[in-house]
Write an enzyme that holds these catalytic residues in place. Structure first.
Site, short mmCIF file in Angstrom:
data_model
loop_
_atom_site.label_atom_id
_atom_site.label_comp_id
_atom_site.label_asym_id
_atom_site.label_seq_id
_atom_site.Cartn_x
_atom_site.Cartn_y
_atom_site.Cartn_z
N HIS A 176 -7.56 -12.26 -49.62
CA HIS A 176 -6.23 -12.78 -49.25
C HIS A 176 -5.88 -14.07 -50.00
CE1 HIS A 176 -5.51 -9.82 -46.15
NE2 HIS A 176 -6.68 -10.07 -45.60
N HIS A 236 -17.81 -12.97 -50.42
CA HIS A 236 -16.77 -12.47 -49.52
C HIS A 236 -16.77 -10.94 -49.59
CE1 HIS A 236 -13.21 -13.53 -47.18
NE2 HIS A 236 -12.65 -12.45 -47.70
N HIS A 296 -15.77 -12.97 -44.70
CA HIS A 296 -14.80 -11.87 -44.68
C HIS A 296 -14.79 -11.07 -43.37
CE1 HIS A 296 -12.08 -8.65 -45.82
NE2 HIS A 296 -13.02 -7.76 -45.55
FE LIG Z 1 -11.26 -11.46 -46.42
#
Ligand SMILES: [Fe+2]
Length: 271
Positions: free
Chosen positions: A68, A150, A175
């Site tokens: 993100h 992540h 994550h």
């Molecule tokens: Fe993530």
């Protein structure tokens, strides 16, 4: 040196938990440097300039990202201005860097951000890329190397741990937002599969539960939101590195509202 790592900060509740506790934790544990993951910090998706400045003002020294990272388009102009990185294995023309080089207590330290394959956007091979990057850093003389991996898959995180534990100081997973209880020091490397979120603890991975429940029941595709008021959790790993970049001690601190739970790392090295 003592370094603290905070996993995914999710929305306003996460930012406020940092505001409430970080300064005190820094003093109490004599933390020299604080790393956090920013990718969900602005209402669950990405990071705004305002929230970036806010978090750095609360005592975070640098931040890494994930899938993100680019949700808020203003981040495209922020990598040159703030201590932010994004996953190393985005395509090579992607804005920003996957490595942050700094000095802590006069020692060269490299902080890296990597993204897994499973359920993630298309990226370059994380395994060969991180192997080659760590080799290059060690050739340059770096011994204090910290990785935010992540990834959705625990197995991918385990693979990188087994592959690199002799060469890096720590591998902290992010994550999934759900903390795992496998904090370990092995061969001088501090490892945890996932640090877990900082934010609302009474939703679904930090989000209001209504939308994910409805979506799961009838495929409604309702938009995810974050509760204005919720029960919070702050999750942080504190690890200590010697002059050779090897981890000698680590602990996990969880703060449920005001109540602390502290867990020491399993030390495989002492067996
Ligand atoms: Fe993530």
């Amino acid at each position: 040196m003592k370094i603290a790592f905070i996993g995914d900060i999710v929305g306003r509740a996460g930012r406020l938990a940092i505001k409430k506790h970080l300064k005190e934790l820094r003093e109490e544990y004599q933390i020299d440097f604080v790393i956090a993951n920013y990718e969900n910090a602005s209402h669950g998706f990405g990071l705004t300039r305002k929230n970036c400045e806010e978090l750095l003002g609360y005592g975070i020294d640098m931040m890494s990202g994930g899938n993100h990272s680019f949700d808020k388009k203003e981040i495209l102009g922020m990598f040159d201005e703030y201590p932010l990185i994004r996953p190393l294995n985005y395509p090579k023309d992607t804005v920003g860097s996957g490595i942050f080089k700094t000095q802590i207590l006069g020692i060269d330290v490299a902080i890296l951000n990597l993204m897994g394959y499973y359920t993630m956007p298309m990226v370059d091979n994380p395994f060969s890329m991180i192997r080659d990057e760590v080799t290059e850093l060690r050739d340059e003389g770096y011994r204090h190397i910290i990785l935010d991996f992540h990834a959705e898959s625990s197995a991918e995180k385990n693979i990188v741990f087994r592959m690199l534990k002799d060469d890096v100081s720590s591998i902290l997973g992010t994550h999934t937002h759900i903390g795992t209880d496998d904090l370990t020091i092995d061969s001088g490397c501090c490892y945890v599969t996932d640090v877990g979120l900082t934010g609302c603890r009474d939703g679904v991975i930090g989000m209001q539960s209504d939308a994910p429940i409805l979506n799961s029941l009838n495929g409604a595709k309702k938009h995810f939101d974050i509760d204005e008021k919720c029960a919070t959790i702050l999750q942080m790993i504190i690890f200590e590195l010697d002059d050779n970049g090897r981890c000698v001690d680590a602990k996990k601190i969880k703060i449920y509202g005001e109540k602390r739970v502290i867990t020491n790392a399993w030390k495989e090295d002492e067996l």
